[in-house]
Design a protein around this motif. Structure first.
Motif, PDB file in Angstrom:
ATOM      1  N   TYR A 160       0.736  -1.238   0.041  1.00 14.19           N
ATOM      2  CA  TYR A 160      -0.201  -0.012   0.041  1.00 14.19           C
ATOM      3  C   TYR A 160       0.897   1.385   0.011  1.00 14.19           C
ATOM      4  O   TYR A 160       0.290   2.404  -0.405  1.00 14.19           O
ATOM      5  N   LEU A 163       0.639   2.478  -3.498  1.00 14.82           N
ATOM      6  CA  LEU A 163      -0.860   3.123  -3.694  1.00 14.82           C
ATOM      7  C   LEU A 163      -0.604   4.579  -2.963  1.00 14.82           C
ATOM      8  O   LEU A 163      -1.277   5.649  -3.491  1.00 14.82           O
ATOM      9  N   HIS A 166       1.124   7.008  -5.342  1.00  5.99           N
ATOM     10  CA  HIS A 166       0.100   7.684  -6.188  1.00  5.99           C
ATOM     11  C   HIS A 166      -0.954   8.633  -5.659  1.00  5.99           C
ATOM     12  O   HIS A 166      -1.233   9.685  -6.429  1.00  5.99           O
ATOM     13  N   LEU A 359      -6.767   7.976  -9.618  1.00  7.21           N
ATOM     14  CA  LEU A 359      -5.825   6.902  -9.118  1.00  7.21           C
ATOM     15  C   LEU A 359      -5.703   5.933 -10.103  1.00  7.21           C
ATOM     16  O   LEU A 359      -4.833   5.380 -10.190  1.00  7.21           O
ATOM     17  N   LEU A 363      -2.125   4.556 -11.208  1.00  6.75           N
ATOM     18  CA  LEU A 363      -1.705   3.350 -10.954  1.00  6.75           C
ATOM     19  C   LEU A 363      -1.182   2.454 -11.989  1.00  6.75           C
ATOM     20  O   LEU A 363      -0.756   1.344 -11.912  1.00  6.75           O
ATOM     21  N   TRP A 370      -0.521  -3.010 -11.108  1.00  6.39           N
ATOM     22  CA  TRP A 370      -1.642  -3.344 -11.858  1.00  6.39           C
ATOM     23  C   TRP A 370      -2.016  -4.534 -12.118  1.00  6.39           C
ATOM     24  O   TRP A 370      -3.175  -4.964 -11.912  1.00  6.39           O
ATOM     25  N   GLN A 373      -2.759  -7.058  -9.050  1.00 12.24           N
ATOM     26  CA  GLN A 373      -3.874  -6.686  -8.379  1.00 12.24           C
ATOM     27  C   GLN A 373      -5.274  -6.980  -9.070  1.00 12.24           C
ATOM     28  O   GLN A 373      -6.308  -6.637  -8.558  1.00 12.24           O
ATOM     29  N   LEU A 379      -8.426  -3.489  -7.707  1.00 14.01           N
ATOM     30  CA  LEU A 379      -7.909  -2.292  -6.812  1.00 14.01           C
ATOM     31  C   LEU A 379      -9.372  -1.469  -6.256  1.00 14.01           C
ATOM     32  O   LEU A 379      -9.150  -0.804  -5.577  1.00 14.01           O
TER      33      LEU A 379
END
Length: 410
Positions: A160, A163, A166, A359, A363, A370, A373, A379
């Protein structure tokens, strides 16, 4: 003898020549451009004048963000969009971001060192493909890191952090360090790092200022909770607050940090004791018996408060994985305590209704993350959590009639 009159055919030829000469002397007719019909054939002037974002693609294309969120970048026919492996690069990722992300994602591991007090974190030296020093000079862990060619490999459960990076860039905060997801194969690394699991790797910032205290080296300045709240007072600093170790950090920096930490529910910086919610027994603050100190605010301290030596008034956000599974009924509003205003650009993005799409656009640049996930669908839970917390934060700002401030020009 008199001349014979010209034949009719000769008169016709002379008339045509005279008209041609006259046409060359007259100015050209008005050729101002007019839109071509939608049915213009391929290769027509309409195709040549199409916006750059509609040009030929090399792989999948990212959605183009709305012009009002381009943060002042040029648009229209003259705009040049950068391209990456996944399509157009979003404008909030700078060239410096992309350079560091490419080093983290593709650089060859040339050295490794353990990070004290962080058993599952490795600092690795990286050499970029095509770097003339990669083969010409031996690996030097300290030298490579001082040159900005190092990264921290963290646990798979810390993905995370990528994430969070971003999210930081989409909101225009620009305080976190570049991060990507990567699988490692280097023989220099332990097997647990090369077993095929996806791990985050974070760029190592050589300019961070650390305290010399070995027990508090994850701070640039030692700051207690009561001192912090005193610095946030809206009517100027008291003598005690002016003497605080972090007094050179302006209010706007704490506002950015509070907004970011609330969306991600990062407790470790502003509330490592979990005083703002009732923690589960498995929380580190419970296992380490930190929660009991909430009874005495004078014992509470902030951690991971870091700045660069070259920019001591600008915070750097580290360890940003947060708690994506933190339940809504336990959201930690203590993270917002004392904050009276928030950055206007970030709040505008939260209000735009475009946070999820922005987002996703960002991402998708990280291909490993990408694909691992499951793309946008995989996501989705994380994005819905962030959207929900954003809605709660906006309601918090509105109910308390809090203000926003404009970012200073960069």
């Amino acid at each position: 003898m008199g001349l014979k009159p010209p034949a009719p055919a000769a008169l016709g030829v002379l008339l045509v020549l005279a008209l041609l000469a006259l046409a060359h002397l007259l100015p050209p007719p008005d050729r101002s451009p007019h839109p071509l019909p939608a049915s213009s054939p391929p290769g027509s002037r309409q195709e040549g004048a199409a916006p750059l974002s509609r040009g030929r693609a090399h792989g999948k294309r990212l959605p183009v963000p709305p012009t009002h969120l381009r943060r002042g970048q040029p648009h229209g026919r003259g705009r040049r969009r950068r391209r990456g492996v996944a399509g157009d690069i979003p404008p909030w990722l700078s060239d410096d971001d992309l350079q560091k992300m490419r080093l983290l994602a593709e650089g060859q591991v040339v050295s490794k060192t353990r990070v004290p007090a962080h058993g599952q974190v490795l600092r690795v030296g990286l050499r970029a493909v095509g770097d003339p020093e990669r083969d010409a000079s031996p690996a030097s862990p300290e030298g490579d890191c001082q040159d900005g060619r190092c990264g921290l490999i963290k646990r798979p459960g810390d993905l995370y952090e990528v994430l969070a990076f971003h999210l930081d860039r989409v909101l225009g905060l620009n305080r976190s360090l570049p991060a990507v997801a990567r699988r490692f194969t280097s023989r220099l690394l332990p097997y647990s790092y090369t077993d095929g699991s996806l791990r985050p790797i974070i760029w190592w910032e050589p300019d961070l200022r650390h305290l010399e205290d070995a027990n508090n080296d994850q701070n640039s300045c030692a700051l207690g909770w009561l001192q912090y709240q005193e610095m946030l007072r809206p009517h100027g600093l008291t003598p005690a607050a002016r003497d605080a170790p972090c007094s050179s950090i302006p209010h706007g920096e704490w506002s950015r940090l509070a907004l970011f930490d609330f969306l991600l529910q990062v407790h470790d910086r502003l509330d490592r004791y979990c005083c703002g919610f009732q923690p589960d027994p498995s929380e580190p603050c419970m296992e380490e018996m930190l929660h009991e100190k909430c009874r005495n605010p004078s014992e509470l301290v902030l951690v991971h408060i870091l700045v660069r030596r070259s920019a001591p008034s600008r915070l750097v956000f580290i360890d940003n994985a947060g708690r994506p599974q933190h339940p809504e009924e336990k959201l930690n509003f203590r993270l917002l305590q004392g904050i009276a205003s928030f950055p206007a650009a970030a709040v505008a993005t939260l209000r735009s209704g475009r946070l999820r799409n922005l987002l996703l656009e960002s991402l998708r640049v990280d291909r490993e993350l990408w694909e691992s996930q499951g793309g946008g669908e995989g996501l989705g839970p994380f994005l819905r959590t962030i959207e929900k917390r954003a809605s709660i934060l906006l309601r918090y700002i509105q109910e308390r009639n809090l203000t926003v401030f404009e970012e200073p020009p960069r």
